[in-house]
Design a protein around this motif. Structure first.
Motif, PDB file in Angstrom:
ATOM      1  N   GLY A  10       0.791  -1.222   0.000  1.00 58.54           N
ATOM      2  CA  GLY A  10       0.000   0.000   0.000  1.00 58.54           C
ATOM      3  C   GLY A  10       0.825   1.275   0.000  1.00 58.54           C
ATOM      4  N   ILE A  11       2.137   1.145   0.075  1.00 61.52           N
ATOM      5  CA  ILE A  11       3.029   2.306   0.144  1.00 61.52           C
ATOM      6  C   ILE A  11       3.588   2.587  -1.249  1.00 61.52           C
ATOM      7  CG2 ILE A  11       5.111   3.237   1.204  1.00 61.52           C
ATOM      8  CD1 ILE A  11       2.764   2.760   3.146  1.00 61.52           C
ATOM      9  N   SER A  44       3.481   0.690   6.559  1.00 66.37           N
ATOM     10  CA  SER A  44       2.341  -0.082   6.057  1.00 66.37           C
ATOM     11  C   SER A  44       1.106   0.788   6.004  1.00 66.37           C
ATOM     12  CB  SER A  44       2.094  -1.303   6.938  1.00 66.37           C
ATOM     13  OG  SER A  44       1.778  -0.908   8.254  1.00 66.37           O
ATOM     14  N   GLY A  45       0.202   0.387   5.140  1.00 67.42           N
ATOM     15  CA  GLY A  45      -1.104   1.032   5.066  1.00 67.42           C
ATOM     16  C   GLY A  45      -2.063   0.231   5.910  1.00 67.42           C
ATOM     17  N   ASP A  55      -4.356   6.227   8.418  1.00 66.53           N
ATOM     18  CA  ASP A  55      -4.301   5.302   7.303  1.00 66.53           C
ATOM     19  C   ASP A  55      -2.947   4.624   7.171  1.00 66.53           C
ATOM     20  OD1 ASP A  55      -6.163   7.714   5.440  1.00 66.53           O
ATOM     21  OD2 ASP A  55      -6.909   6.006   6.571  1.00 66.53           O
ATOM     22  N   LYS A  56      -1.888   5.220   7.694  1.00 61.32           N
ATOM     23  CA  LYS A  56      -0.531   4.685   7.569  1.00 61.32           C
ATOM     24  C   LYS A  56       0.042   4.412   8.946  1.00 61.32           C
ATOM     25  CE  LYS A  56      -0.738   5.557   3.181  1.00 61.32           C
ATOM     26  NZ  LYS A  56      -1.212   4.531   2.319  1.00 61.32           N
ATOM     27  N   SER A  78      -0.852  10.260   6.875  1.00 62.13           N
ATOM     28  CA  SER A  78       0.088  10.232   5.754  1.00 62.13           C
ATOM     29  C   SER A  78       1.362   9.483   6.141  1.00 62.13           C
ATOM     30  CB  SER A  78       0.443  11.656   5.325  1.00 62.13           C
ATOM     31  OG  SER A  78       1.243  12.273   6.313  1.00 62.13           O
ATOM     32  N   GLN A  79       2.105   9.055   5.106  1.00 63.21           N
ATOM     33  CA  GLN A  79       3.384   8.375   5.329  1.00 63.21           C
ATOM     34  C   GLN A  79       4.353   9.273   6.089  1.00 63.21           C
ATOM     35  OE1 GLN A  79       5.290   6.708   1.846  1.00 63.21           O
ATOM     36  NE2 GLN A  79       3.317   6.470   0.834  1.00 63.21           N
TER      37      GLN A  79
END
Length: 119
Positions: A10-11, A44-45, A55-56, A78-79
């Motif tokens: 997912g990244i 990871s998501g 979400d992350k 967010s990442q």
């Protein structure tokens, strides 16, 4: 200090993430270069529909010389936020772990050579 970045499916932009993460970690943990032997990053998501968090998720584990490994994680939308949150926590944990060792070594022993006087 070795740095390994693992990212789930997912990244996005895994190669760019690895280069950026390496630079950020080297910069933040540079003063611990003699104590931190390896840092593993797991991005990871999160699964949709889970309650709370974001979400992350970013989980970091630091391997310290002569210590047990320490790990942190951070959830964010967010990442970038997940990574920065986990890295800030990791820095605090490493500082705390190494400070406890330094403080312990700097203290005087309670078993000093104290002259005993017979009563």
């Amino acid at each position: 200090m070795q740095i390994q970045v693992n990212a789930s499916n997912g990244i996005q932009n895994k190669e760019a993430l690895e280069r950026w993460a390496d630079g950020e970690i080297q910069g933040i943990l540079s003063r611990f270069v003699d104590d931190v032997t390896r840092v593993e990053v797991h991005m990871s998501g999160e699964t949709p529909g889970k309650s709370g968090g974001g979400d992350k998720r970013c989980t970091m584990e630091a391997r310290l010389a002569h210590h047990q490994p320490v790990a942190t994680s951070h959830d964010a939308p967010s990442q970038d936020e997940a990574f920065r949150g986990a890295l800030a926590k990791l820095k605090r944990v490493v500082e705390h772990t190494l400070a406890r060792t330094d403080n312990h070594r700097a203290r005087d022993s309670i078993r000093k050579d104290v002259p005993t006087t017979p009563e």
